[in-house]
Design a protein around this motif. Sequence first.
Motif, PDB file in Angstrom:
ATOM      1  N   ARG A   5       3.798 -23.314  33.888  1.00 44.72           N
ATOM      2  CA  ARG A   5       5.191 -23.680  34.170  1.00 44.72           C
ATOM      3  C   ARG A   5       5.687 -22.928  35.404  1.00 44.72           C
ATOM      4  O   ARG A   5       5.343 -21.766  35.618  1.00 44.72           O
ATOM      5  CB  ARG A   5       6.078 -23.328  32.974  1.00 44.72           C
TER       6      ARG A   5
ATOM      7  N   ARG B 297       7.474 -31.546  32.608  1.00 49.92           N
ATOM      8  CA  ARG B 297       6.381 -31.289  33.560  1.00 49.92           C
ATOM      9  C   ARG B 297       5.560 -30.046  33.207  1.00 49.92           C
ATOM     10  O   ARG B 297       4.807 -29.542  34.030  1.00 49.92           O
ATOM     11  CB  ARG B 297       6.909 -31.198  35.007  1.00 49.92           C
ATOM     12  N   ASP B 298       5.701 -29.514  32.012  1.00 50.24           N
ATOM     13  CA  ASP B 298       4.803 -28.455  31.553  1.00 50.24           C
ATOM     14  C   ASP B 298       3.380 -28.994  31.456  1.00 50.24           C
ATOM     15  O   ASP B 298       3.163 -30.189  31.213  1.00 50.24           O
ATOM     16  CB  ASP B 298       5.229 -27.938  30.174  1.00 50.24           C
TER      17      ASP B 298
ATOM     18  N   MET C 275       9.456 -26.577  24.950  1.00 51.02           N
ATOM     19  CA  MET C 275       8.799 -27.200  26.096  1.00 51.02           C
ATOM     20  C   MET C 275       9.835 -27.605  27.139  1.00 51.02           C
ATOM     21  O   MET C 275      10.993 -27.871  26.820  1.00 51.02           O
ATOM     22  CB  MET C 275       8.019 -28.428  25.640  1.00 51.02           C
ATOM     23  N   GLN C 276       9.369 -27.653  28.392  1.00 48.30           N
ATOM     24  CA  GLN C 276      10.191 -28.113  29.500  1.00 48.30           C
ATOM     25  C   GLN C 276       9.489 -29.294  30.170  1.00 48.30           C
ATOM     26  O   GLN C 276       8.263 -29.403  30.102  1.00 48.30           O
ATOM     27  CB  GLN C 276      10.399 -26.995  30.528  1.00 48.30           C
TER      28      GLN C 276
ATOM     29  N   ARG D 141      17.464 -19.002  30.784  1.00 46.41           N
ATOM     30  CA  ARG D 141      17.045 -20.153  31.588  1.00 46.41           C
ATOM     31  C   ARG D 141      18.272 -20.943  32.043  1.00 46.41           C
ATOM     32  O   ARG D 141      19.073 -21.394  31.227  1.00 46.41           O
ATOM     33  CB  ARG D 141      16.135 -21.059  30.757  1.00 46.41           C
TER      34      ARG D 141
ATOM     35  N   PHE E 130       5.128 -34.084  29.342  1.00 46.63           N
ATOM     36  CA  PHE E 130       4.282 -32.920  29.576  1.00 46.63           C
ATOM     37  C   PHE E 130       2.831 -33.391  29.515  1.00 46.63           C
ATOM     38  O   PHE E 130       2.533 -34.456  28.949  1.00 46.63           O
ATOM     39  CB  PHE E 130       4.544 -31.824  28.542  1.00 46.63           C
TER      40      PHE E 130
ATOM     41  N   GLU F 194       8.711 -21.164  36.739  1.00 49.43           N
ATOM     42  CA  GLU F 194       9.924 -20.600  36.167  1.00 49.43           C
ATOM     43  C   GLU F 194      10.902 -20.162  37.255  1.00 49.43           C
ATOM     44  O   GLU F 194      10.499 -19.682  38.309  1.00 49.43           O
ATOM     45  CB  GLU F 194       9.591 -19.379  35.301  1.00 49.43           C
TER      46      GLU F 194
ATOM     47  N   GLN G  91      13.715 -16.752  27.371  1.00 48.78           N
ATOM     48  CA  GLN G  91      14.081 -18.155  27.528  1.00 48.78           C
ATOM     49  C   GLN G  91      15.593 -18.371  27.465  1.00 48.78           C
ATOM     50  O   GLN G  91      16.094 -19.409  27.871  1.00 48.78           O
ATOM     51  CB  GLN G  91      13.392 -18.991  26.445  1.00 48.78           C
TER      52      GLN G  91
END
Length: 385
Positions: free
Chosen positions: A294, A344-345, A341-342, A53, A249, A296, A50
Amino acid sequence: MILFGAGLLLSGCALPASGPSAKAFNARAEDPVVPSIAVVEVSPETLLSQRVRPSMSLAARFGSAGQGAGLRLARGDVVTLSLWEAPPGTLFSTSIITGQSVSNTSTIAIPAQSVEADGTIGVPFAGRIQVVGDTPATVEEKISKALQGKAVQPQALVSVVKSSVNAVTVTGEVAGGSRVPLSSGGERILDAIAAAGGLRAPVHESVVELTRVNATARIRFDRLLNTPSENLYLQPGDTVAVVREPETFSVLGATGRNDELGFEATRMSMAQALAKAGGLQDARADATGVFLFRVEPVAVAAKLLPPDSPFLEPGAKYVPVVYRFNLQDPQVMFATSRFWMQPRDVVYVANATGAELQKFLTMIQGIVGPVLNGAAVAVAARSGA
């Protein structure tokens, strides 16, 4: 016979479910021909991926914060001039421009004037001076040189009263969108937003868009606050737009709440996300089958997947990844508090095998129950006869 018939009836029917089981994920990921999904088992080592990212950045698009470009005069700007000369100079003892007598102080203030269409301003005893594209300091040097031989050690001060070009536009989710003038010292993005009245939306829901010429870049406001190198100096003509984009999310499956949920802080961990969704349902959830969907960037996926993975084909920019959390492993439980968390997960909790069996038995009871009750009534009636 009744149970056998019910089994035949249900053999061609699917039991109600909120989504695939953990076993189905394994089957897809382990397909020997072409796996259709990339399943990654979450572990403490997974968290290292991560760190690569990529994040939204203004500095990456427009360069580092640097320094203000400085004001440059343009046609239509309004300026004022003040002229001095050293004693015993008398060139500026009387104001030729205003026609009014003043004390013999060897100084004069020229009333405000606009930069003409030809790019010049008028200076007493120096004529028309070309100023378009120059900074006030450069114009002051030009005026002083033009007055050499006419005044004793002349000096000039140029002040910009109003500028139609040396300003930026601030719009969007701010208290008062407006044109914000730039000073000679330069304003940064946060300065301009503050001058426009500040944010109307919460900090963690705000995104700042900077448009310069034909290029636009974005950054979340909380990162702009915490990263000084992203707080760039603005240039004339820039547009700063504040957009409200709540980070959300989705949670599905065997949790206490299936819904689209929002971030309530600048960042949220997987553990906090599950807690906000009401946790796992004891009667349904498979603790080994907690998944996060997700998309990525390939830079992150390359740290997670083997080099020969079909998902890392040349030219790929994004890879759909399914993270699997085995919450029966204490190490993974610790990892959930550091897995961020990101937006739209999608979090999905699979049903346990026992829950599927319970559904099957409940359906059987619903089918054969009335029959058995009817048979019991019939037996009782015959016995009474």
